[in-house]
Design a protein around this motif. Structure first.
Motif, PDB file in Angstrom:
ATOM      1  N   MET A  86      29.822 -13.156   9.413  1.00  7.79           N
ATOM      2  CA  MET A  86      29.395 -12.193   8.408  1.00  7.79           C
ATOM      3  C   MET A  86      28.028 -12.578   7.869  1.00  7.79           C
ATOM      4  N   LEU A  87      27.291 -11.574   7.410  1.00  7.49           N
ATOM      5  CA  LEU A  87      25.907 -11.765   7.013  1.00  7.49           C
ATOM      6  C   LEU A  87      25.774 -11.600   5.499  1.00  7.49           C
ATOM      7  N   PHE A  88      25.128 -12.578   4.861  1.00  4.73           N
ATOM      8  CA  PHE A  88      24.915 -12.571   3.418  1.00  4.73           C
ATOM      9  C   PHE A  88      23.496 -13.023   3.103  1.00  4.73           C
ATOM     10  N   PHE A  89      23.026 -12.648   1.928  1.00  5.27           N
ATOM     11  CA  PHE A  89      21.828 -13.261   1.364  1.00  5.27           C
ATOM     12  C   PHE A  89      22.061 -13.436  -0.134  1.00  5.27           C
ATOM     13  N   ASP A  90      21.289 -14.309  -0.729  1.00  9.43           N
ATOM     14  CA  ASP A  90      21.416 -14.577  -2.160  1.00  9.43           C
ATOM     15  C   ASP A  90      20.552 -13.607  -2.941  1.00  9.43           C
TER      16      ASP A  90
ATOM     17  N   ARG B 236      25.858 -13.234  -4.292  1.00  7.13           N
ATOM     18  CA  ARG B 236      25.732 -13.098  -2.837  1.00  7.13           C
ATOM     19  C   ARG B 236      25.909 -11.639  -2.438  1.00  7.13           C
ATOM     20  N   MET B 237      25.013 -11.190  -1.579  1.00  3.45           N
ATOM     21  CA  MET B 237      25.018  -9.798  -1.118  1.00  3.45           C
ATOM     22  C   MET B 237      25.355  -9.774   0.360  1.00  3.45           C
ATOM     23  N   HIS B 238      26.245  -8.879   0.723  1.00  4.13           N
ATOM     24  CA  HIS B 238      26.665  -8.745   2.116  1.00  4.13           C
ATOM     25  C   HIS B 238      25.978  -7.555   2.767  1.00  4.13           C
ATOM     26  N   TYR B 239      25.678  -7.710   4.047  1.00  4.37           N
ATOM     27  CA  TYR B 239      25.131  -6.600   4.819  1.00  4.37           C
ATOM     28  C   TYR B 239      25.660  -6.668   6.239  1.00  4.37           C
ATOM     29  N   ARG B 240      25.548  -5.545   6.934  1.00  4.28           N
ATOM     30  CA  ARG B 240      25.934  -5.480   8.338  1.00  4.28           C
ATOM     31  C   ARG B 240      24.729  -5.104   9.187  1.00  4.28           C
TER      32      ARG B 240
ATOM     33  N   TRP C 238      20.779  -1.545   9.998  1.00  3.86           N
ATOM     34  CA  TRP C 238      21.184  -2.536   9.011  1.00  3.86           C
ATOM     35  C   TRP C 238      21.668  -1.768   7.791  1.00  3.86           C
ATOM     36  N   ALA C 239      22.758  -2.201   7.158  1.00  3.62           N
ATOM     37  CA  ALA C 239      23.276  -1.503   5.985  1.00  3.62           C
ATOM     38  C   ALA C 239      23.733  -2.509   4.937  1.00  3.62           C
ATOM     39  N   LEU C 240      23.442  -2.210   3.697  1.00  2.00           N
ATOM     40  CA  LEU C 240      23.714  -3.099   2.568  1.00  2.00           C
ATOM     41  C   LEU C 240      25.040  -2.752   1.901  1.00  2.00           C
ATOM     42  N   ASP C 241      25.749  -3.752   1.417  1.00  2.00           N
ATOM     43  CA  ASP C 241      26.823  -3.554   0.446  1.00  2.00           C
ATOM     44  C   ASP C 241      26.199  -3.687  -0.939  1.00  2.00           C
TER      45      ASP C 241
ATOM     46  N   ALA D  53      17.691  -4.408  -2.528  1.00  2.00           N
ATOM     47  CA  ALA D  53      17.339  -3.671  -1.314  1.00  2.00           C
ATOM     48  C   ALA D  53      16.079  -4.239  -0.668  1.00  2.00           C
ATOM     49  N   LEU D  54      15.141  -4.675  -1.479  1.00  2.00           N
ATOM     50  CA  LEU D  54      13.892  -5.218  -0.944  1.00  2.00           C
ATOM     51  C   LEU D  54      14.151  -6.445  -0.077  1.00  2.00           C
ATOM     52  N   ILE D  55      15.103  -7.280  -0.483  1.00  2.00           N
ATOM     53  CA  ILE D  55      15.417  -8.468   0.325  1.00  2.00           C
ATOM     54  C   ILE D  55      15.923  -8.054   1.700  1.00  2.00           C
ATOM     55  N   LEU D  56      16.807  -7.049   1.744  1.00  2.68           N
ATOM     56  CA  LEU D  56      17.327  -6.604   3.030  1.00  2.68           C
ATOM     57  C   LEU D  56      16.216  -5.993   3.886  1.00  2.68           C
ATOM     58  N   VAL D  57      15.352  -5.192   3.281  1.00  2.20           N
ATOM     59  CA  VAL D  57      14.234  -4.608   4.022  1.00  2.20           C
ATOM     60  C   VAL D  57      13.370  -5.704   4.632  1.00  2.20           C
ATOM     61  N   GLU D  58      13.101  -6.746   3.845  1.00  6.30           N
ATOM     62  CA  GLU D  58      12.258  -7.835   4.347  1.00  6.30           C
ATOM     63  C   GLU D  58      12.965  -8.623   5.448  1.00  6.30           C
ATOM     64  N   LEU D  59      14.286  -8.800   5.325  1.00  4.93           N
ATOM     65  CA  LEU D  59      15.038  -9.466   6.392  1.00  4.93           C
ATOM     66  C   LEU D  59      14.979  -8.655   7.684  1.00  4.93           C
ATOM     67  N   ALA D  60      15.178  -7.354   7.571  1.00  3.84           N
ATOM     68  CA  ALA D  60      15.151  -6.496   8.751  1.00  3.84           C
ATOM     69  C   ALA D  60      13.762  -6.504   9.390  1.00  3.84           C
ATOM     70  N   ARG D  61      12.739  -6.441   8.562  1.00  8.21           N
ATOM     71  CA  ARG D  61      11.385  -6.426   9.092  1.00  8.21           C
ATOM     72  C   ARG D  61      11.041  -7.752   9.781  1.00  8.21           C
ATOM     73  N   SER D  62      11.406  -8.846   9.135  1.00  4.61           N
ATOM     74  CA  SER D  62      11.034 -10.154   9.682  1.00  4.61           C
ATOM     75  C   SER D  62      11.810 -10.489  10.955  1.00  4.61           C
ATOM     76  N   SER D  63      12.991  -9.868  11.132  1.00  7.59           N
ATOM     77  CA  SER D  63      13.777 -10.174  12.337  1.00  7.59           C
ATOM     78  C   SER D  63      13.085  -9.656  13.596  1.00  7.59           C
ATOM     79  N   ARG D  64      12.446  -8.493  13.504  1.00  9.44           N
ATOM     80  CA  ARG D  64      11.713  -7.918  14.634  1.00  9.44           C
ATOM     81  C   ARG D  64      10.478  -7.209  14.081  1.00  9.44           C
ATOM     82  N   PRO D  65       9.456  -7.960  13.702  1.00 11.12           N
ATOM     83  CA  PRO D  65       8.304  -7.361  13.023  1.00 11.12           C
ATOM     84  C   PRO D  65       7.527  -6.359  13.858  1.00 11.12           C
TER      85      PRO D  65
END
Length: 240
Positions: A1-5, A10-14, A53-56, A80-92
């Motif tokens: 499972m995927l989380f970020f702080d 803790r925030m979960h996303y898929r 990618w989708a946020l809880d 939401a900004l953290i998830l956007v940045e994670l998604a962007r940085s994974s495949r910039p």
């Protein structure tokens, strides 16, 4: 499972990965929903080579927090900004698309500094404590497109002369989808908003309410969104 702080826990996303994806889309759900409700939609996108990618939201799904108090708009935007940045940085190298439903759509507009109240009905923003970002956290030029579903009236004050916030740029492809029988976020406000933003592609669905991706029209809505996203990435986003 995927989380970020996040700032409040803790925030979960898929993530539904696609090896050679055409683009990455980040989805922000509404109140009472979480990423686990979007497997069917994810299958539609991944079948068209779009990774999702989708946020809880805070307090929803597997994310920590109070489901009765997901936070102010500023707090929702920060998560939401953290998830956007994670998604962007994974495949910039991939184009990035942003999508929100209901409160998630308010948050998506908030990321762009454009979720502002109608000055005549500013008290409508009490649900997010009347606080809204007026400058973008995500520069619009870094997005390949924006999809808005079931946007509540409280966030649709942008585009009027002298309105607070940051105007949405005309070169940002935007798709708005809305149920004609939506009682939670009546469609009339979106019609006014799209009238002020005349480059927005606007799709209405008869016999459909607020939760388009979980109603009888869901397959058509999902296919329309996937088609539009591919067009936006290719520079061919459909105009209404």
């Amino acid at each position: 499972m995927l989380f970020f702080d996040g700032a409040r826990g803790r925030m979960h996303y898929r993530r539904w990965p696609v090896e050679d994806a055409l683009a990455t889309a980040v989805l922000l759900p509404g109140i009472g929903q979480h990423s686990g409700h979007y497997h069917r939609f994810a299958r539609t996108l991944t079948a068209t080579d779009i990774e999702l990618w989708a946020l809880d939201t805070s307090g929803h799904g597997l994310s920590e927090g109070d489901p009765e108090n997901p936070g102010t708009l500023a707090e929702l935007v920060a998560d939401a900004l953290i998830l956007v940045e994670l998604a962007r940085s994974s495949r910039p190298e991939r184009p990035l698309l942003l999508m929100g439903h209901s409160l998630g759509a308010v948050t998506a507009l908030g990321l762009l500094g454009a979720a502002v109240p109608d000055t005549a009905t500013a008290t409508d923003l009490r649900a997010v404590e009347g606080k809204f970002p007026v400058t973008p956290s995500v520069p619009a030029e870094t997005l390949a497109g924006l999809v808005l579903s079931g946007v509540p009236k409280r966030a649709l004050g942008g585009g009027t002369p002298g309105a607070p916030g940051t105007p949405l740029p005309r070169d940002l492809p935007i798709l708005a989808v809305h149920g004609m029988e939506d009682r939670r976020a009546p469609i009339d406000a979106m019609k006014v908003w799209t009238g002020r933003h005349d480059w927005v592609s606007f799709l209405e669905y008869a016999d459909a309410g607020h939760d388009l991706l979980h109603e009888r029209v869901q397959a058509r809505v999902a296919a329309d969104i996937a088609e539009w996203m591919r067009g936006a990435v290719a520079g061919l986003a459909r105009q209404r």
